[in-house]
Design a protein around this motif. Structure first.
Motif, PDB file in Angstrom:
ATOM      1  N   SER A   1     -12.981  -2.997  -3.780  1.00  0.00           N
ATOM      2  CA  SER A   1     -12.718  -4.387  -3.416  1.00  0.00           C
ATOM      3  C   SER A   1     -12.151  -4.446  -2.008  1.00  0.00           C
ATOM      4  N   VAL A   2     -12.247  -5.630  -1.405  1.00  0.00           N
ATOM      5  CA  VAL A   2     -11.666  -5.857  -0.083  1.00  0.00           C
ATOM      6  C   VAL A   2     -10.888  -7.158  -0.141  1.00  0.00           C
ATOM      7  N   ARG A   3      -9.650  -7.092   0.371  1.00  0.00           N
ATOM      8  CA  ARG A   3      -8.867  -8.313   0.506  1.00  0.00           C
ATOM      9  C   ARG A   3      -8.077  -8.255   1.793  1.00  0.00           C
ATOM     10  N   GLU A   4      -7.825  -9.397   2.336  1.00  0.00           N
ATOM     11  CA  GLU A   4      -7.054  -9.492   3.561  1.00  0.00           C
ATOM     12  C   GLU A   4      -5.569  -9.360   3.249  1.00  0.00           C
ATOM     13  N   VAL A   5      -4.845  -8.641   4.096  1.00  0.00           N
ATOM     14  CA  VAL A   5      -3.401  -8.495   3.962  1.00  0.00           C
ATOM     15  C   VAL A   5      -2.770  -8.865   5.302  1.00  0.00           C
ATOM     16  N   ALA A   6      -1.487  -9.223   5.236  1.00  0.00           N
ATOM     17  CA  ALA A   6      -0.766  -9.594   6.452  1.00  0.00           C
ATOM     18  C   ALA A   6       0.635  -9.004   6.392  1.00  0.00           C
ATOM     19  N   PHE A   7       1.093  -8.481   7.518  1.00  0.00           N
ATOM     20  CA  PHE A   7       2.426  -7.889   7.624  1.00  0.00           C
ATOM     21  C   PHE A   7       3.061  -8.321   8.938  1.00  0.00           C
ATOM     22  N   ILE A   8       4.365  -8.517   8.901  1.00  0.00           N
ATOM     23  CA  ILE A   8       5.150  -8.589  10.128  1.00  0.00           C
ATOM     24  C   ILE A   8       5.722  -7.189  10.308  1.00  0.00           C
ATOM     25  N   ILE A   9       5.452  -6.591  11.457  1.00  0.00           N
ATOM     26  CA  ILE A   9       5.901  -5.228  11.731  1.00  0.00           C
ATOM     27  C   ILE A   9       7.025  -5.280  12.766  1.00  0.00           C
ATOM     28  N   ASN A  10       8.170  -4.764  12.391  1.00  0.00           N
ATOM     29  CA  ASN A  10       9.312  -4.643  13.299  1.00  0.00           C
ATOM     30  C   ASN A  10       9.577  -3.168  13.542  1.00  0.00           C
ATOM     31  N   ASP A  11      10.573  -2.872  14.368  1.00  0.00           N
ATOM     32  CA  ASP A  11      10.869  -1.468  14.692  1.00  0.00           C
ATOM     33  C   ASP A  11      11.207  -0.635  13.464  1.00  0.00           C
TER      34      ASP A  11
ATOM     35  N   ASN B   1     -17.754 -14.355   1.037  1.00  0.00           N
ATOM     36  CA  ASN B   1     -18.697 -13.229   1.142  1.00  0.00           C
ATOM     37  C   ASN B   1     -18.204 -11.983   0.406  1.00  0.00           C
ATOM     38  N   GLY B   2     -17.677 -12.156  -0.792  1.00  0.00           N
ATOM     39  CA  GLY B   2     -17.244 -11.042  -1.627  1.00  0.00           C
ATOM     40  C   GLY B   2     -15.907 -10.448  -1.242  1.00  0.00           C
ATOM     41  N   LYS B   3     -15.180 -11.099  -0.341  1.00  0.00           N
ATOM     42  CA  LYS B   3     -13.889 -10.587   0.123  1.00  0.00           C
ATOM     43  C   LYS B   3     -12.850 -11.689  -0.044  1.00  0.00           C
ATOM     44  N   MET B   4     -11.663 -11.293  -0.497  1.00  0.00           N
ATOM     45  CA  MET B   4     -10.562 -12.253  -0.623  1.00  0.00           C
ATOM     46  C   MET B   4      -9.864 -12.373   0.724  1.00  0.00           C
ATOM     47  N   VAL B   5      -9.794 -13.593   1.243  1.00  0.00           N
ATOM     48  CA  VAL B   5      -9.180 -13.845   2.552  1.00  0.00           C
ATOM     49  C   VAL B   5      -8.163 -14.971   2.427  1.00  0.00           C
ATOM     50  N   PHE B   6      -7.235 -15.018   3.387  1.00  0.00           N
ATOM     51  CA  PHE B   6      -6.262 -16.110   3.404  1.00  0.00           C
ATOM     52  C   PHE B   6      -6.984 -17.413   3.720  1.00  0.00           C
TER      53      PHE B   6
ATOM     54  N   GLU C   1      -1.579  -9.732  16.084  1.00  0.00           N
ATOM     55  CA  GLU C   1      -1.361 -10.975  16.816  1.00  0.00           C
ATOM     56  C   GLU C   1       0.146 -11.041  16.996  1.00  0.00           C
ATOM     57  N   GLY C   2       0.620 -10.594  18.145  1.00  0.00           N
ATOM     58  CA  GLY C   2       2.061 -10.439  18.336  1.00  0.00           C
ATOM     59  C   GLY C   2       2.529  -9.298  17.458  1.00  0.00           C
ATOM     60  N   ASN C   3       3.543  -9.581  16.613  1.00  0.00           N
ATOM     61  CA  ASN C   3       4.018  -8.539  15.694  1.00  0.00           C
ATOM     62  C   ASN C   3       3.427  -8.699  14.288  1.00  0.00           C
ATOM     63  N   LYS C   4       2.444  -9.554  14.144  1.00  0.00           N
ATOM     64  CA  LYS C   4       1.777  -9.756  12.843  1.00  0.00           C
ATOM     65  C   LYS C   4       0.475  -8.967  12.799  1.00  0.00           C
ATOM     66  N   LEU C   5       0.345  -8.183  11.743  1.00  0.00           N
ATOM     67  CA  LEU C   5      -0.867  -7.414  11.512  1.00  0.00           C
ATOM     68  C   LEU C   5      -1.695  -8.128  10.451  1.00  0.00           C
ATOM     69  N   PHE C   6      -2.933  -8.439  10.777  1.00  0.00           N
ATOM     70  CA  PHE C   6      -3.891  -8.992   9.825  1.00  0.00           C
ATOM     71  C   PHE C   6      -4.979  -7.930   9.651  1.00  0.00           C
ATOM     72  N   ALA C   7      -5.168  -7.501   8.405  1.00  0.00           N
ATOM     73  CA  ALA C   7      -6.083  -6.379   8.177  1.00  0.00           C
ATOM     74  C   ALA C   7      -6.872  -6.572   6.896  1.00  0.00           C
ATOM     75  N   ASN C   8      -8.014  -5.908   6.847  1.00  0.00           N
ATOM     76  CA  ASN C   8      -8.789  -5.817   5.622  1.00  0.00           C
ATOM     77  C   ASN C   8      -8.323  -4.572   4.879  1.00  0.00           C
ATOM     78  N   TYR C   9      -7.977  -4.762   3.630  1.00  0.00           N
ATOM     79  CA  TYR C   9      -7.536  -3.675   2.755  1.00  0.00           C
ATOM     80  C   TYR C   9      -8.692  -3.364   1.817  1.00  0.00           C
ATOM     81  N   THR C  10      -9.306  -2.201   2.004  1.00  0.00           N
ATOM     82  CA  THR C  10     -10.422  -1.768   1.169  1.00  0.00           C
ATOM     83  C   THR C  10      -9.879  -0.734   0.193  1.00  0.00           C
ATOM     84  N   PHE C  11      -9.966  -1.047  -1.104  1.00  0.00           N
ATOM     85  CA  PHE C  11      -9.329  -0.200  -2.105  1.00  0.00           C
ATOM     86  C   PHE C  11     -10.186  -0.085  -3.347  1.00  0.00           C
ATOM     87  N   ASN C  12      -9.859   0.911  -4.157  1.00  0.00           N
ATOM     88  CA  ASN C  12     -10.513   1.114  -5.440  1.00  0.00           C
ATOM     89  C   ASN C  12      -9.504   0.878  -6.549  1.00  0.00           C
TER      90      ASN C  12
END
Length: 164
Positions: free
Chosen positions: A106-116, A130-135, A89-100
């Motif tokens: 587990s799955v949790r939502e992560v957010a990043f501002i991505i610049n050059d 629903n079993g996932k951590m979200v903002f 969304e613009g330069n903000k990345l909202f993603a599901n992080y699936t990790f062990n």
């Protein structure tokens, strides 16, 4: 009586007559001219490194989705390595992080501002849905105190982005 010569001659004429009347069937091959595009994503790699901690982030951006790898190696905590899938969304990345971690996926939502040349991980209040951590509220994610990552070479650091 029909002689053998006449019989052979008559048979040959019949064969010749029927073979001449056969319609020729023309077989046309159609060659597909469609080409398939190979999507090569734009890749960006980032790291946040200190004496005791290291975090590695690789993002591959396609037209409608971003995927990647995120690896946390924090002192005193379990190592987390997993995959990202999300959208910009613009330069903000909202993603599901699936990790062990400790053998549990587990799955949790992560957010990043991505610049050059950098990425900043944002943090905010989370809840389980629903079993996932979200903002709880994406508009309240705080990027000002988030972890700052510096851009690195994806090729030179390829080993860091392999999932074991």
């Amino acid at each position: 009586m029909i002689t053998m010569k006449k019989l052979i001659m008559l048979s040959s004429l019949c064969l010749l007559f029927f073979s001449c009347n056969k319609k020729q069937v023309k077989v046309e091959e159609t060659i597909s001219t469609e080409t398939q595009e190979i999507m090569i994503p734009k890749s960006n790699c980032f790291a946040s490194l200190s004496d005791k901690d290291s975090i590695w982030l690789k993002i591959e951006v396609f037209p409608n989705v971003a995927t990647g790898i995120l690896k946390y190696q924090l002192s005193g905590k379990d190592k987390n390595t997993g995959t990202l899938e999300g959208t910009f969304e613009g330069n903000k990345l909202f993603a599901n992080y699936t990790f062990n971690s400790e053998g549990v996926e587990s799955v949790r939502e992560v957010a990043f501002i991505i610049n050059d040349d950098s990425a900043i991980e944002g943090f905010g209040e989370m809840e389980e849905v629903n079993g996932k951590m979200v903002f709880k509220d994406k508009t309240k994610i705080d990027f000002s105190k988030g972890i700052k990552y510096h851009q690195i070479s994806c090729i030179d650091n390829d080993i860091q982005f392999q999932i074991n």
